[in-house]
Design a protein around this motif. Structure first.
Motif, PDB file in Angstrom:
ATOM      1  N   LEU A   1     -66.902  -1.055   5.382  1.00  0.00           N
ATOM      2  CA  LEU A   1     -67.089  -2.317   5.728  1.00  0.00           C
ATOM      3  C   LEU A   1     -66.368  -2.873   7.072  1.00  0.00           C
ATOM      4  CD1 LEU A   1     -69.366  -4.644   5.226  1.00  0.00           C
ATOM      5  CD2 LEU A   1     -67.763  -5.062   3.104  1.00  0.00           C
ATOM      6  N   LEU A   2     -64.941  -2.350   6.269  1.00  0.00           N
ATOM      7  CA  LEU A   2     -63.927  -2.387   6.814  1.00  0.00           C
ATOM      8  C   LEU A   2     -64.010  -1.967   7.928  1.00  0.00           C
ATOM      9  CD1 LEU A   2     -61.089  -2.219   3.917  1.00  0.00           C
ATOM     10  CD2 LEU A   2     -62.199  -4.636   4.601  1.00  0.00           C
ATOM     11  N   ALA A   3     -64.341  -1.356   8.975  1.00  0.00           N
ATOM     12  CA  ALA A   3     -64.734  -0.420  10.034  1.00  0.00           C
ATOM     13  C   ALA A   3     -65.660  -1.130  10.732  1.00  0.00           C
ATOM     14  CB  ALA A   3     -64.516   0.721   9.672  1.00  0.00           C
ATOM     15  N   ALA A   4     -66.754  -1.852  10.576  1.00  0.00           N
ATOM     16  CA  ALA A   4     -67.716  -2.633  10.653  1.00  0.00           C
ATOM     17  C   ALA A   4     -68.206  -3.447  10.711  1.00  0.00           C
ATOM     18  CB  ALA A   4     -69.155  -1.806   9.644  1.00  0.00           C
ATOM     19  N   SER A   5     -67.378  -4.217   9.605  1.00  0.00           N
ATOM     20  CA  SER A   5     -66.953  -5.331   9.656  1.00  0.00           C
ATOM     21  C   SER A   5     -65.774  -6.559  10.326  1.00  0.00           C
ATOM     22  CB  SER A   5     -67.709  -6.214   8.286  1.00  0.00           C
ATOM     23  OG  SER A   5     -67.461  -7.926   8.060  1.00  0.00           O
ATOM     24  N   GLN A   6     -65.800  -6.930  11.065  1.00  0.00           N
ATOM     25  CA  GLN A   6     -64.645  -8.391  11.196  1.00  0.00           C
ATOM     26  C   GLN A   6     -64.388  -8.845  10.427  1.00  0.00           C
ATOM     27  OE1 GLN A   6     -62.860  -7.191  13.604  1.00  0.00           O
ATOM     28  NE2 GLN A   6     -60.674  -8.900  13.499  1.00  0.00           N
ATOM     29  N   LEU A   7     -65.515  -9.735  10.344  1.00  0.00           N
ATOM     30  CA  LEU A   7     -64.593 -10.602   9.151  1.00  0.00           C
ATOM     31  C   LEU A   7     -64.312  -9.993   7.352  1.00  0.00           C
ATOM     32  CD1 LEU A   7     -65.378 -13.374   8.535  1.00  0.00           C
ATOM     33  CD2 LEU A   7     -67.098 -13.412   7.713  1.00  0.00           C
ATOM     34  N   ALA A   8     -64.739  -9.516   7.742  1.00  0.00           N
ATOM     35  CA  ALA A   8     -64.334  -8.290   5.634  1.00  0.00           C
ATOM     36  C   ALA A   8     -62.867  -8.315   6.304  1.00  0.00           C
ATOM     37  CB  ALA A   8     -64.956  -7.079   5.829  1.00  0.00           C
ATOM     38  N   PHE A   9     -62.731  -7.775   7.419  1.00  0.00           N
ATOM     39  CA  PHE A   9     -61.206  -6.973   8.238  1.00  0.00           C
ATOM     40  C   PHE A   9     -60.726  -8.324   7.867  1.00  0.00           C
ATOM     41  CE2 PHE A   9     -57.896  -5.659  11.050  1.00  0.00           C
ATOM     42  CZ  PHE A   9     -57.512  -5.030  10.381  1.00  0.00           C
ATOM     43  N   GLU A  10     -60.602  -9.087   8.316  1.00  0.00           N
ATOM     44  CA  GLU A  10     -59.620 -10.207   8.724  1.00  0.00           C
ATOM     45  C   GLU A  10     -59.824 -10.660   7.394  1.00  0.00           C
ATOM     46  OE1 GLU A  10     -58.674 -11.317  11.356  1.00  0.00           O
ATOM     47  OE2 GLU A  10     -58.924 -10.181  12.601  1.00  0.00           O
ATOM     48  N   ILE A  11     -60.808 -11.157   6.533  1.00  0.00           N
ATOM     49  CA  ILE A  11     -60.080 -11.936   5.358  1.00  0.00           C
ATOM     50  C   ILE A  11     -59.061 -11.551   4.797  1.00  0.00           C
ATOM     51  CG2 ILE A  11     -61.323 -12.508   2.905  1.00  0.00           C
ATOM     52  CD1 ILE A  11     -63.997 -13.002   4.691  1.00  0.00           C
ATOM     53  N   LEU A  12     -59.513  -9.162   3.759  1.00  0.00           N
ATOM     54  CA  LEU A  12     -58.438  -9.085   3.555  1.00  0.00           C
ATOM     55  C   LEU A  12     -57.206  -8.788   4.171  1.00  0.00           C
ATOM     56  CD1 LEU A  12     -58.505  -7.427   0.925  1.00  0.00           C
ATOM     57  CD2 LEU A  12     -58.572  -5.045   2.736  1.00  0.00           C
ATOM     58  N   LYS A  13     -57.237  -9.109   5.601  1.00  0.00           N
ATOM     59  CA  LYS A  13     -56.015  -8.913   6.104  1.00  0.00           C
ATOM     60  C   LYS A  13     -54.782 -10.222   6.021  1.00  0.00           C
ATOM     61  CE  LYS A  13     -55.885 -10.533  10.598  1.00  0.00           C
ATOM     62  NZ  LYS A  13     -56.185 -10.007  12.211  1.00  0.00           N
ATOM     63  N   TRP A  14     -55.680 -10.790   6.170  1.00  0.00           N
ATOM     64  CA  TRP A  14     -55.178 -13.072   5.682  1.00  0.00           C
ATOM     65  C   TRP A  14     -54.540 -13.091   4.613  1.00  0.00           C
ATOM     66  CZ3 TRP A  14     -53.479 -16.288   9.073  1.00  0.00           C
ATOM     67  CH2 TRP A  14     -53.704 -16.476  10.309  1.00  0.00           C
ATOM     68  N   CYS A  15     -55.477 -11.822   3.608  1.00  0.00           N
ATOM     69  CA  CYS A  15     -55.134 -12.034   1.691  1.00  0.00           C
ATOM     70  C   CYS A  15     -54.165 -10.957   2.184  1.00  0.00           C
ATOM     71  CB  CYS A  15     -56.427 -11.490   1.314  1.00  0.00           C
ATOM     72  SG  CYS A  15     -56.934 -12.382   0.855  1.00  0.00           S
ATOM     73  N   GLY A  16     -53.602 -10.101   2.782  1.00  0.00           N
ATOM     74  CA  GLY A  16     -52.690  -9.016   2.524  1.00  0.00           C
ATOM     75  C   GLY A  16     -51.511  -9.521   2.958  1.00  0.00           C
ATOM     76  N   ALA A  17     -51.783 -10.123   4.057  1.00  0.00           N
ATOM     77  CA  ALA A  17     -50.330 -10.516   4.619  1.00  0.00           C
ATOM     78  C   ALA A  17     -49.729 -12.348   4.288  1.00  0.00           C
ATOM     79  CB  ALA A  17     -50.666 -11.135   6.635  1.00  0.00           C
ATOM     80  N   GLY A  18     -50.658 -12.857   3.595  1.00  0.00           N
ATOM     81  CA  GLY A  18     -50.283 -14.224   2.755  1.00  0.00           C
ATOM     82  C   GLY A  18     -49.437 -13.606   1.201  1.00  0.00           C
ATOM     83  N   TYR A  19     -49.678 -12.658   0.817  1.00  0.00           N
ATOM     84  CA  TYR A  19     -49.352 -11.943  -0.272  1.00  0.00           C
ATOM     85  C   TYR A  19     -47.676 -11.384   0.077  1.00  0.00           C
ATOM     86  CZ  TYR A  19     -48.534  -8.780  -4.397  1.00  0.00           C
ATOM     87  OH  TYR A  19     -47.779  -8.610  -5.227  1.00  0.00           O
ATOM     88  N   LEU A  20     -47.620 -10.880   0.886  1.00  0.00           N
ATOM     89  CA  LEU A  20     -46.537  -9.710   1.812  1.00  0.00           C
ATOM     90  C   LEU A  20     -45.675 -11.213   1.596  1.00  0.00           C
ATOM     91  CD1 LEU A  20     -48.048  -7.030   3.614  1.00  0.00           C
ATOM     92  CD2 LEU A  20     -46.761  -6.552   1.583  1.00  0.00           C
ATOM     93  N   GLY A  21     -45.955 -12.259   2.719  1.00  0.00           N
ATOM     94  CA  GLY A  21     -45.150 -13.114   3.048  1.00  0.00           C
ATOM     95  C   GLY A  21     -44.992 -13.663   2.115  1.00  0.00           C
ATOM     96  N   TRP A  22     -45.686 -14.049   0.839  1.00  0.00           N
ATOM     97  CA  TRP A  22     -45.165 -15.081  -0.377  1.00  0.00           C
ATOM     98  C   TRP A  22     -43.950 -13.571  -0.760  1.00  0.00           C
ATOM     99  CZ3 TRP A  22     -45.258 -13.585  -5.161  1.00  0.00           C
ATOM    100  CH2 TRP A  22     -44.997 -14.259  -6.246  1.00  0.00           C
TER     101      TRP A  22
END
Length: 211
Positions: A65-86
């Motif tokens: 799903l992550l490879a096929a869906s840009q939306l799923a990738f973007e959602i998880l990417k932003w969550c991950g970036a926010g967690y690392l930033g925090w």
């Protein structure tokens, strides 16, 4: 590619990837130096548990799903970036002055470090995309009787986890001779700030990542 060739090739490739410095290495080294070997081991277990979850997702076809869906990738990417930033900002704003403060902090003990390692891994969509594109390359032409492609991919993920645990154990053991020096107040503060910068850098890199 035979089963033996597949396993040998995967061991070589996964071994090189395991020892390549990255977020996981930084987290384990910093935790071992400041928090102690037990909490570092818990963080390592969390990181590798995350790899195992991703391996299971690939085996079940969910990571596709992550490879096929840009939306799923973007959602998880932003969550991950926010967690690392925090995490990075916390280390920069409140660097610890020694092992006593680390032990007294409301960190929740070793279980907390397990969840930190796990969350950092699961919130990184690049791991999922990497697994879904990397593991199938090592599927032999003829699988052993009774093993499906998904099961073989999960087996490879398990091997990667074992390599990761061995590498993390080596990192933790390597800090023991230097433990006293690494736990000096000035060194602890420096390690926290450096790790905070690394986390922010990894978070920024994840934020601008593309599939």
């Amino acid at each position: 590619m035979t089963v033996t060739e597949s396993l040998v090739a995967f061991l070589l490739a996964a071994g090189l990837l395991t020892i390549t410095p990255g977020l996981d290495t930084a987290l384990v080294l910093r935790t071992a130096a400041v928090e102690g070997a037990r909490r570092a081991a818990a963080a390592a277990l969390g990181i590798n548990a995350g790899c195992l979850v991703w391996g299971a997702a690939v085996a079940l076809g969910l990571a596709a799903l992550l490879a096929a869906s840009q939306l799923a990738f973007e959602i998880l990417k932003w969550c991950g970036a926010g967690y690392l930033g925090w995490l990075g900002l916390q280390l920069l704003r409140r660097p610890r002055s020694g092992i006593e403060r680390a032990a007294a902090s409301p960190a929740g003990g070793r279980l907390d470090w397990f969840w930190k390692g796990l969350a950092g891994n699961l919130l990184n969509p690049k791991v999922g995309v990497f697994y879904v594109s990397f593991l199938p390359q090592f599927v032999p032409h003829e699988l052993p009787l009774g093993i499906a492609v998904g099961g073989w991919c999960f087996l490879l993920a398990g091997i990667h986890v074992l390599l990761g645990l061995a590498w993390c154990s080596g990192l933790i053991l390597a800090t023991r001779p230097l433990a006293r020096a690494l736990q000096r107040p000035g060194v602890v503060r420096l390690l926290d700030r450096l790790t905070g910068c690394l986390f922010l850098g990894f978070g920024a890199g994840l934020l601008f990542a593309r599939r």
